[in-house]
Design a protein around this motif. Structure first.
Motif: not given
Length: 245
Positions: A186-190, A199-203, A166-172, A227-230
């Protein structure tokens, strides 16, 4: 000869009204969005099944709408994971199995997302994994920290079940590979809000490197942006595909 691993990159869901203009052209009706999507990606994670599990004939219709080579991963029903919390899984396993058979060659991975209030219970997890037919690939997403221990990873490996990375806020973000495939959500970089941000290019380059490592070890990889927003999920999935092809 070494086994050639498969790579599938897509999004968690496809039917988002706010993707109109971001991804779907104005002239494409919502009824045709899955066809439009499947001509641009080779996999999707079906999330609507979590809230209301469809009938067998619905899965057959999904199969017939998808092109050859496309893989349709499915989130397990909350009746199994959240209401019963994996207890007495027999009836749900039967329903899932019948629907999985309808998907045929389009079947991807069955995702079991466990609720955050369900702590570690090896017996319940073993009962579900043992009851699933060998032909169903399964990944488990743990939301309670007590599951993240070597003994649970070994349990998953014994059943060739994938720990959901997982990737996402407060998730390990634990890069555990417990099966012959790796499943990434990938639940978002926030850092504070799930399902938000891009997600950034570096991410994305960092994730591309991790995926190459898993592929080099002979594992298939499924990666889904949630990360469906926008429309960020679509843009991030496209860019990650570019980095890996």
């Amino acid at each position: 000869m070494a086994r050639v691993s498969r790579l599938r990159i897509g999004t968690s869901g496809w039917s988002y009204p706010h993707w109109r203009d971001q991804f779907y052209p104005p002239g494409v009706p919502a009824a045709n969005w899955l066809e439009y999507y499947s001509n641009r990606f080779d996999t999707v994670e079906f999330n609507g099944s979590f809230y209301r599990w469809p009938r067998e004939e619905a899965f057959a219709r999904y199969r017939d709408r998808l092109p050859a080579g496309f893989e349709f991963s499915v989130k397990a029903p909350r009746g199994l994971t959240h209401a019963r919390k994996l207890r007495d899984p027999g009836v749900w396993i039967e329903r899932i199995t019948r629907c999985w058979q309808e998907l045929g060659s389009r079947a991807g991975v069955l995702l079991l997302q466990l609720p955050p209030d369900l702590g570690r219970d090896d017996g319940r997890l073993t009962a579900v994994l043992s009851a699933l037919p060998p032909g169903i690939r399964v990944s488990v997403e743990f939301r309670h920290a007590s599951w993240n221990v070597p003994e649970v990873f070994e349990l998953l490996a014994d059943h060739n079940a994938a720990y959901c990375v997982m990737s996402g806020a407060q998730l390990p973000c634990l890069l555990e590979a417990t099966a012959d495939f790796v499943y990434v959500r990938l639940h978002g970089p926030d850092h504070n809000v799930l399902y938000a941000g891009s997600y950034s290019e570096a991410d994305l380059r960092w994730w591309a490197d991790r995926i190459r490592e898993w592929q080099d070890s002979g594992r298939d990889v499924y990666a889904y942006f949630n990360n469906d927003g926008g429309g960020a999920a679509v843009h991030n999935a496209r860019r990650l595909r570019e980095l890996l092809w």
